[in-house]
Design an enzyme around this catalytic site. Structure first.
Site, PDB file in Angstrom:
ATOM      1  N   GLU A 103     -47.464   3.506  86.553  1.00 34.05           N
ATOM      2  CA  GLU A 103     -47.085   2.822  85.211  1.00 34.05           C
ATOM      3  C   GLU A 103     -48.082   3.186  84.036  1.00 34.05           C
ATOM      4  O   GLU A 103     -49.224   3.563  84.283  1.00 34.05           O
ATOM      5  CB  GLU A 103     -47.578   1.443  85.593  1.00 34.05           C
ATOM      6  CG  GLU A 103     -45.994   0.832  85.734  1.00 34.05           C
ATOM      7  CD  GLU A 103     -45.026   0.518  84.390  1.00 34.05           C
ATOM      8  OE1 GLU A 103     -45.374   1.162  83.429  1.00 34.05           O
ATOM      9  OE2 GLU A 103     -44.347  -0.707  84.262  1.00 34.05           O
ATOM     10  N   ASP A 104     -47.688   2.823  82.887  1.00 33.81           N
ATOM     11  CA  ASP A 104     -48.555   2.925  81.787  1.00 33.81           C
ATOM     12  C   ASP A 104     -49.510   1.893  81.586  1.00 33.81           C
ATOM     13  O   ASP A 104     -50.861   2.096  81.269  1.00 33.81           O
ATOM     14  CB  ASP A 104     -47.700   3.263  80.564  1.00 33.81           C
ATOM     15  CG  ASP A 104     -46.603   2.418  80.291  1.00 33.81           C
ATOM     16  OD1 ASP A 104     -46.280   1.712  81.190  1.00 33.81           O
ATOM     17  OD2 ASP A 104     -46.361   2.332  79.176  1.00 33.81           O
ATOM     18  N   ASP A 107     -49.650  -5.509  81.708  1.00 33.46           N
ATOM     19  CA  ASP A 107     -49.929  -6.610  80.750  1.00 33.46           C
ATOM     20  C   ASP A 107     -49.931  -7.903  81.339  1.00 33.46           C
ATOM     21  O   ASP A 107     -51.045  -8.263  81.880  1.00 33.46           O
ATOM     22  CB  ASP A 107     -48.723  -6.406  79.501  1.00 33.46           C
ATOM     23  CG  ASP A 107     -48.978  -7.060  78.278  1.00 33.46           C
ATOM     24  OD1 ASP A 107     -49.722  -7.886  78.310  1.00 33.46           O
ATOM     25  OD2 ASP A 107     -48.763  -6.252  77.186  1.00 33.46           O
ATOM     26  N   PHE A 156     -52.143  -5.104  70.888  1.00 42.74           N
ATOM     27  CA  PHE A 156     -51.043  -4.506  70.909  1.00 42.74           C
ATOM     28  C   PHE A 156     -51.151  -3.252  70.851  1.00 42.74           C
ATOM     29  O   PHE A 156     -51.769  -2.695  69.584  1.00 42.74           O
ATOM     30  CB  PHE A 156     -49.826  -5.027  69.758  1.00 42.74           C
ATOM     31  CG  PHE A 156     -48.575  -4.430  70.153  1.00 42.74           C
ATOM     32  CD1 PHE A 156     -48.075  -3.334  69.375  1.00 42.74           C
ATOM     33  CD2 PHE A 156     -47.920  -4.788  71.232  1.00 42.74           C
ATOM     34  CE1 PHE A 156     -47.016  -2.813  69.726  1.00 42.74           C
ATOM     35  CE2 PHE A 156     -46.249  -4.143  71.430  1.00 42.74           C
ATOM     36  CZ  PHE A 156     -46.057  -3.203  70.865  1.00 42.74           C
TER      37      PHE A 156
HETATM   38  C1  PRP Z   1     -43.956  -1.799  79.436  1.00 40.99           C
HETATM   39  C2  PRP Z   1     -44.850  -1.338  80.510  1.00 40.99           C
HETATM   40  C3  PRP Z   1     -44.650  -1.930  81.791  1.00 40.99           C
HETATM   41  C4  PRP Z   1     -44.440  -3.365  81.144  1.00 40.99           C
HETATM   42  C5  PRP Z   1     -45.754  -4.182  81.477  1.00 40.99           C
HETATM   43  O1  PRP Z   1     -42.526  -1.428  79.614  1.00 40.99           O
HETATM   44  O2  PRP Z   1     -44.222   0.302  80.415  1.00 40.99           O
HETATM   45  O3  PRP Z   1     -43.551  -1.400  82.547  1.00 40.99           O
HETATM   46  O4  PRP Z   1     -44.032  -3.308  79.842  1.00 40.99           O
HETATM   47  O5  PRP Z   1     -45.794  -5.443  80.869  1.00 40.99           O
HETATM   48  P1  PRP Z   1     -46.014  -6.776  82.063  1.00 40.99           P
HETATM   49  O6  PRP Z   1     -47.220  -6.316  82.746  1.00 40.99           O
HETATM   50  O7  PRP Z   1     -46.237  -7.929  80.869  1.00 40.99           O
HETATM   51  O8  PRP Z   1     -44.582  -7.124  82.673  1.00 40.99           O
HETATM   52  P2  PRP Z   1     -41.681  -1.792  78.524  1.00 40.99           P
HETATM   53  O9  PRP Z   1     -40.560  -3.150  79.236  1.00 40.99           O
HETATM   54  O10 PRP Z   1     -42.145  -2.138  77.188  1.00 40.99           O
HETATM   55  O11 PRP Z   1     -40.640  -0.555  78.619  1.00 40.99           O
HETATM   56  P3  PRP Z   1     -40.982   0.870  78.185  1.00 40.99           P
HETATM   57  O12 PRP Z   1     -41.838   1.455  79.098  1.00 40.99           O
HETATM   58  O13 PRP Z   1     -39.711   1.622  78.091  1.00 40.99           O
HETATM   59  O14 PRP Z   1     -41.666   0.809  76.763  1.00 40.99           O
END
Ligand code: PRP
Length: 183
Positions: A103-104, A107, A156
């Site tokens: 994962e990137d 949050d 952010f």
């Molecule tokens: C982001 C990120 C994680 C998630 C983390 O994805 O890549 O999957 O949010 O947030 P959390 O810990 O609050 O659940 P996003 O839904 O923005 O999709 P993307 O990767 O396509 O930008």
């Protein structure tokens, strides 16, 4: 795209390209040791994990398989909704496999908490998590993350896969988005 190319959109630079590269190399050495007996299936979570998956997989000196899931939790805003939907599922049967979710960012932790349970329920032998970034101050649920790249403040952030309304994913580093961009 370099951090300098969008410097007016950024409040602060958090991570440069070399810092990310060096940390991914360190994590790769740990993964090589931990998975020496049985290479993992890397599960990348689209779209944000594309950059870290690409760099990590190429840095590793052990063979890995890669598969992808797309889940949604954010929409185009700046706050987690807590709602997780599968937009694209895996092609791979996880039964008996050692899975490493890539994962990137973590949050709130809601996405990975849900995803970890979901993949475990498919009969995987083990399910571990690697996240390049983690925001400890934003955590709503505890997630057991085996590999963390960097702990970052609850701001952010964009770049290196992370977007705001689909922009900035191709930025080589990570920065804090300036409020005037999303106000
Ligand atoms: C982001 C990120 C994680 C998630 C983390 O994805 O890549 O999957 O949010 O947030 P959390 O810990 O609050 O659940 P996003 O839904 O923005 O999709 P993307 O990767 O396509 O930008």
């Amino acid at each position: 795209m370099k951090l300098d190319d969008v410097s007016t959109d950024l409040e602060e630079v958090l991570l440069t390209e070399p810092q990310i590269h060096d940390r991914i190399a360190e994590l790769a050495r740990e993964i090589e040791r931990d998975y020496a007996d049985e290479p993992p299936l890397l599960v990348g979570v689209l779209k944000g994990a594309v950059m870290v998956m690409s760099d990590l997989a190429r840095e590793l000196s052990i063979p890995v398989e890669m598969d992808w899931m797309a889940v949604s939790s954010y929409g185009s805003g700046t706050q987690s909704s807590g709602v997780v939907r599968i937009l694209k599922d895996l092609d791979t049967d996880l039964n008996g496999r050692r899975v490493l979710i890539v994962e990137d960012i973590i949050d709130s932790g809601l996405t990975l908490s849900w995803l970890h349970a979901n993949l475990q329920s498919r009969g995987a032998k083990s399910v571990e998590i690697l996240a390049l970034l983690r925001k400890p101050d934003a955590a709503k649920v505890a997630v057991d993350v085996r590999y963390v790249g960097f702990e970052i403040p609850n701001k952010f952030v964009v770049g290196y896969g992370l977007d705001y309304a689909e922009r900035y994913r191709n930025l080589r580093g990570v920065g804090v988005l300036a409020p005037h961009v999303y106000a």
